[in-house]
Write a protein that holds these residues in place. Structure first.
Motif, short mmCIF file in Angstrom:
data_model
loop_
_atom_site.label_atom_id
_atom_site.label_comp_id
_atom_site.label_asym_id
_atom_site.label_seq_id
_atom_site.Cartn_x
_atom_site.Cartn_y
_atom_site.Cartn_z
N UNK A 181 91.48 -49.82 45.25
CA UNK A 181 90.91 -49.39 43.98
C UNK A 181 91.02 -50.49 42.93
N UNK A 182 91.14 -51.74 43.36
CA UNK A 182 91.17 -52.85 42.40
C UNK A 182 89.86 -52.93 41.63
N UNK A 183 88.75 -52.74 42.34
CA UNK A 183 87.44 -52.77 41.70
C UNK A 183 87.27 -51.56 40.80
N UNK A 184 86.78 -51.74 39.58
CA UNK A 184 86.54 -50.58 38.71
C UNK A 184 85.51 -49.63 39.30
N UNK A 185 84.58 -50.16 40.07
CA UNK A 185 83.58 -49.31 40.71
C UNK A 185 84.24 -48.32 41.64
N UNK A 186 85.15 -48.81 42.50
CA UNK A 186 85.86 -47.94 43.44
C UNK A 186 86.84 -47.03 42.71
N UNK A 187 87.47 -47.55 41.68
CA UNK A 187 88.45 -46.78 40.92
C UNK A 187 87.82 -45.52 40.33
N UNK A 188 86.68 -45.67 39.69
CA UNK A 188 86.09 -44.52 39.03
C UNK A 188 85.30 -43.63 39.99
N UNK A 189 84.87 -44.20 41.11
CA UNK A 189 84.26 -43.36 42.13
C UNK A 189 85.31 -42.41 42.69
N UNK A 190 86.50 -42.93 42.95
CA UNK A 190 87.59 -42.07 43.43
C UNK A 190 87.96 -41.03 42.38
N UNK A 191 87.98 -41.43 41.12
CA UNK A 191 88.31 -40.50 40.05
C UNK A 191 87.32 -39.34 40.00
N UNK A 192 86.03 -39.65 40.17
CA UNK A 192 85.01 -38.59 40.15
C UNK A 192 85.18 -37.67 41.35
N UNK A 193 85.42 -38.24 42.51
CA UNK A 193 85.57 -37.43 43.72
C UNK A 193 86.73 -36.44 43.59
N UNK A 194 87.80 -36.88 42.94
CA UNK A 194 89.01 -36.06 42.83
C UNK A 194 89.10 -35.34 41.49
N UNK A 195 88.00 -35.36 40.71
CA UNK A 195 87.97 -34.67 39.41
C UNK A 195 89.07 -35.17 38.47
N UNK A 196 89.30 -36.47 38.51
CA UNK A 196 90.32 -37.06 37.65
C UNK A 196 89.72 -38.08 36.68
N UNK A 197 88.42 -37.97 36.42
CA UNK A 197 87.74 -38.96 35.59
C UNK A 197 88.36 -39.04 34.19
N UNK A 198 88.59 -37.89 33.57
CA UNK A 198 89.12 -37.91 32.20
C UNK A 198 90.52 -38.50 32.15
N UNK A 199 91.34 -38.20 33.16
CA UNK A 199 92.69 -38.77 33.18
C UNK A 199 92.64 -40.29 33.33
N UNK A 200 91.75 -40.77 34.20
CA UNK A 200 91.63 -42.23 34.40
C UNK A 200 91.09 -42.89 33.13
N UNK A 201 90.07 -42.28 32.51
CA UNK A 201 89.53 -42.84 31.26
C UNK A 201 90.61 -42.92 30.19
#
Length: 611
Positions: free
Chosen positions: A69-89
């Motif tokens: 998840x070093x890449x921001x693209x992969x990081x936020x894709x994983x966040x969306x999949x796991x419904x953790x987008x707001x926490x990551x943001x």
């Protein structure tokens, strides 16, 4: 400083093999990142065009270097999949804010947030941003909330209320990636942001693409009228930077100004600062004479059609009732079948017994069943090529215009030729069709820009000697070849980003030099022309150094081989006030150059007009 969060938080990547297992593994990595705050921030400068000072930074998030998840693209894709987008943001905001304060970077922080996360009821944690800002030792007026739209926005009233709330707290508002999102122009109109960032697609290559130039120019005009400041992102070349500066764009960002870095510089690279401080104007890209894409819809005439069941007597009566009607289209179920010509029908009916024989038969009897048909999207240029290649009667009969095969109306050959002729005249004013170099209008516009900038430059009038008798002896086709190669020689010895080459017409050219080594460039032009021009003569004429032709009185005259004359004037600030004065003085210098035998360069050293 700009925190690029929403830019990346709503992007997705293709599904991985063994999706459930992959999601579980990525979920473990993401939970570790959140628990350990294992995110780092990089910063990229944003620069004020006119002064070269850094007014802020864009913050970019990275995951752990040894993590998938070093890449921001992969990081936020994983966040969306796991419904953790707001926490990551939220964690991204914290990390970037704290690091920005720790580095004591100058200027503002542009905090990227997607519109749906801006709304209070959808992101309770964003309301904590003010507290984080103050804990970091920053003030709200150091932050700009930058809206990045990767999903459509519909509730504009709620957006306006949210924006008002954050403005009242002291934040400013920006819109990111203008030109890329779903409704960014609507957002601009509704929210009236302090800043807009133009998407890099329209910035990269703006120095060579007239369409991109016009897009940015239009955005800049809107921004000036709405008190908005424009940020051009993605600049990778000095030429792009200088064109945007000349357009009046306020701020710039991109690799040419500074790459993202964990501890970025607080000043521009010396060579970039020097380029921005240099006087002069950039050379705008020009539309070519071939860019003629106007649709044939401007030629459309609504002409009532008749069905194929109508007999010839009835069609004849229609012609008699309207003396100006020349063509009647025959259409069945909206599909054009052919054209009936007034003169063809009258000619048939004027013959003995023709009306008695054919008057009550279908009008298809006298119909041209192979008319020229063109869809409404056809360009005038393409239709004119088809018209020329078709039988001559189509020029008189005209053509049928359709919309995906359905009859719309008619166009006349006369109207088509008139439009094409006018386009060619206009094109010649803006770009010479033979050399594709800018014509008189762009030449004058560039001179006016140079005069308004108050910069020093040199105007060089270029003219071929003995060109007309060469045309008489060798023909216009060979003459055109000489003009084309002259244009290429002039262009090859100029700086495309600083020096402007235009084609006045015929064998006359104009160069507007900002290059200090203009004289060296002129000498190189003359040397190359002298070496190339001999190729256009016969061996006999080449050996004797000239050729025989008739002068205007019909007398045989010996002419030397063609040469090139360059007349130059130096234009100092406030020495001239219009392109008319420049043209007159440069033309006088050219006349002096032509008095010198052979390839020549003449510099007029007198001071300004009326001397």
């Amino acid at each position: 400083m700009i925190v690029n969060l929403a830019n990346i938080s709503y992007l997705s990547t293709p599904a991985q093999p063994n999706g459930a297992v992959a999601d579980e593994q990525l979920g473990g990595h993401l939970q570790q990142i959140l628990a350990g705050r294992q995110l780092s921030a990089l910063f990229q400068p944003i620069v004020q065009m006119q002064t070269g000072t850094i007014i802020g930074y864009e913050g970019l998030i990275r995951g752990p270097s040894d993590s998938p998840l070093h890449s921001p693209l992969r990081l936020f894709q994983a966040a969306r999949t796991l419904n953790l987008t707001q926490e990551v943001e939220f964690l991204c905001r914290c990390v970037v804010l704290e690091r920005f304060a720790e580095l004591a970077l100058p200027g503002k922080l542009f905090l990227n947030v997607s519109p749906e996360c801006l709304l209070p009821q959808r992101d309770g944690k964003l309301s904590h941003t003010l507290e984080i800002v103050r804990q970091a030792g920053l003030q709200p007026d150091q932050l700009v909330i930058e809206l990045t739209e990767n999903q459509p926005t519909y509730d504009y009233e709620q957006m306006r209320n949210a924006v008002l709330h954050y403005r009242e707290l002291g934040f400013e508002i920006a819109i990111d990636d203008l030109g890329e999102g779903f409704s960014s122009l609507r957002l601009w109109s509704e929210l009236r942001p302090e800043y807009v960032k133009v998407d890099m697609h329209f910035i990269q290559g703006v120095n060579s693409d007239p369409v991109k130039l016009q897009f940015v120019r239009s955005i800049q005009e809107i921004a000036e009228k709405s008190n908005t400041l424009v940020i051009a992102e993605g600049i990778e070349q000095q030429a792009e930077l200088l064109v945007l500066r000349d357009l009046g764009v306020a701020f710039a960002q991109g690799y040419h100004l500074g790459r993202p870095h964990a501890n970025p510089a607080k000043a521009l690279p010396a060579e970039v600062a020097k380029a921005l401080s240099r006087n002069g104007v950039s050379v705008y890209p020009q539309q070519t004479a071939e860019n003629q894409t106007a649709s044939i819809m401007k030629l459309l005439h609504k002409v009532a059609a008749v069905p194929p069941t109508m007999n010839n007597n009835d069609v004849y009566d229609i012609f008699l009732a309207d003396p100006k009607l020349l063509i009647i289209p025959v259409v069945e179920n909206d599909k054009p079948l052919g054209l009936i010509s007034r003169f063809e029908m009258i000619d048939h009916f004027a013959r003995p017994y023709q009306r008695e024989l054919y008057g009550k038969k279908s009008c298809k009897q006298f119909m041209d069943s192979k008319p020229l048909v063109a869809d409404k999207s056809t360009s005038l240029q393409d239709l004119s090529f088809r018209m020329v290649e078709s039988d001559a009667h189509h020029l008189f009969n005209g053509f049928i215009i359709t919309d995906r095969g359905r009859y719309l109306g008619m166009g006349t050959g006369h109207d088509l030729m008139r439009e094409i002729t006018q386009m060619q005249i206009n094109a010649a004013r803006y770009a010479n069709p033979l050399t594709q170099l800018p014509g008189n209008v762009p030449i004058n516009e560039h001179i006016d820009r140079l005069l308004q900038s108050g910069t020093k430059f040199w105007a060089c009038y270029c003219d071929l000697d003995h060109f007309k008798p060469f045309n008489d002896v060798y023909g216009y086709r060979r003459g055109d070849d000489v003009i084309q190669i002259t244009g290429r020689i002039l262009t090859s010895h100029t700086d495309r980003d600083r020096d402007f080459v235009g084609h006045i017409g015929g064998d006359d050219f104009m160069i507007l030099f900002q290059s200090e080594d203009w004289e060296e460039r002129c000498r190189a032009i003359l040397d190359e022309f002298a070496a190339c021009v001999t190729e256009f003569y016969s061996n006999e004429d080449r050996e004797r150094g000239g050729y025989i032709s008739e002068d205007r009185q019909g007398k045989k005259v010996f002419y030397s081989l063609m040469s090139l004359s360059l007349g130059v004037i130096k234009v100092a600030p406030r020495q001239y006030y219009s392109h008319h004065q420049i043209a007159t003085s440069a033309s006088e210098a050219k006349k002096q150059a032509k008095k010198i035998h052979g390839n020549s360069l003449f510099l007029d050293r007198r001071d300004g007009p009326g001397r």
